[in-house]
Design a protein around this motif. Sequence first.
Motif, PDB file in Angstrom:
ATOM      1  N   ALA A   1      23.543  12.875  35.124  1.00  9.21           N
ATOM      2  CA  ALA A   1      23.914  11.459  35.233  1.00  9.21           C
ATOM      3  C   ALA A   1      24.415  10.929  33.888  1.00  9.21           C
ATOM      4  O   ALA A   1      25.393  10.172  33.826  1.00  9.21           O
ATOM      5  CB  ALA A   1      22.723  10.642  35.712  1.00  9.21           C
ATOM      6  N   GLU A   2      23.771  11.348  32.815  1.00  6.39           N
ATOM      7  CA  GLU A   2      24.174  10.913  31.474  1.00  6.39           C
ATOM      8  C   GLU A   2      25.567  11.448  31.121  1.00  6.39           C
ATOM      9  O   GLU A   2      26.426  10.721  30.639  1.00  6.39           O
ATOM     10  CB  GLU A   2      23.151  11.413  30.455  1.00  6.39           C
ATOM     11  N   VAL A   3      25.783  12.736  31.391  1.00  7.88           N
ATOM     12  CA  VAL A   3      27.084  13.349  31.113  1.00  7.88           C
ATOM     13  C   VAL A   3      28.169  12.708  31.985  1.00  7.88           C
ATOM     14  O   VAL A   3      29.293  12.471  31.532  1.00  7.88           O
ATOM     15  CB  VAL A   3      27.016  14.884  31.335  1.00  7.88           C
TER      16      VAL A   3
ATOM     17  N   ALA B   1      28.296   9.641  33.081  1.00  2.00           N
ATOM     18  CA  ALA B   1      28.625   8.326  32.513  1.00  2.00           C
ATOM     19  C   ALA B   1      29.531   8.475  31.293  1.00  2.00           C
ATOM     20  O   ALA B   1      30.522   7.741  31.140  1.00  2.00           O
ATOM     21  CB  ALA B   1      27.350   7.572  32.148  1.00  2.00           C
ATOM     22  N   GLU B   2      29.208   9.448  30.436  1.00  2.00           N
ATOM     23  CA  GLU B   2      30.041   9.686  29.244  1.00  2.00           C
ATOM     24  C   GLU B   2      31.461  10.092  29.633  1.00  2.00           C
ATOM     25  O   GLU B   2      32.439   9.593  29.067  1.00  2.00           O
ATOM     26  CB  GLU B   2      29.416  10.796  28.381  1.00  2.00           C
TER      27      GLU B   2
ATOM     28  N   SER C   1      18.928  14.090  35.569  1.00  2.00           N
ATOM     29  CA  SER C   1      18.977  13.090  34.500  1.00  2.00           C
ATOM     30  C   SER C   1      20.101  13.403  33.509  1.00  2.00           C
ATOM     31  O   SER C   1      20.904  12.537  33.146  1.00  2.00           O
ATOM     32  CB  SER C   1      17.630  13.040  33.785  1.00  2.00           C
ATOM     33  N   ALA C   2      20.176  14.650  33.072  1.00  2.00           N
ATOM     34  CA  ALA C   2      21.216  15.066  32.120  1.00  2.00           C
ATOM     35  C   ALA C   2      22.597  14.953  32.749  1.00  2.00           C
ATOM     36  O   ALA C   2      23.561  14.526  32.112  1.00  2.00           O
ATOM     37  CB  ALA C   2      20.956  16.494  31.651  1.00  2.00           C
TER      38      ALA C   2
END
Length: 149
Positions: free
Chosen positions: A90-92, A94-95, A87-88
């Motif tokens: 995937a977020e990083v 995208a950023e 999850s983390a």
Amino acid sequence: MAKTQDFTAMFKDVMGAFPVDTKAMEDAFKNQATLNEKLSGVALTAAEQSAEISNKWAKETLAKMSEMAKAKAEPADYAKSMTDFASANAEVAAENMAAFAEIAKKVQMETVELMMAAGKTMQEDATKVVKKASDDVTAATQKATAAAK
């Protein structure tokens, strides 16, 4: 007796009106070198920024993997740790992809601005060269015509 025209002298005068303007060539070369320097600067800045993003991304990923690799008390904690990591990550991702897109957009805008400015400069330089050549040819033609009379 009618004076015969000296076509050789007239031709020589007309051809002499097309001098090689080394100043114009030097200016064009300098303008091209300056443009290349600016374009290289844009590319190198983008490469540096991209490397910084990639480096930061790698460090963050390794730190998260380090946390995930720690021994857990319960088997379920391993699954949770992996889920949290995914999850983390995937977020990083995208950023960071958004940051790469911003760099690409900036490169595109700066390149277009540089090319438009260079095109304007080249057009102005070409206009000056053509005007000078036209004036020189007109003067040589008038001189040749006057000499032929």
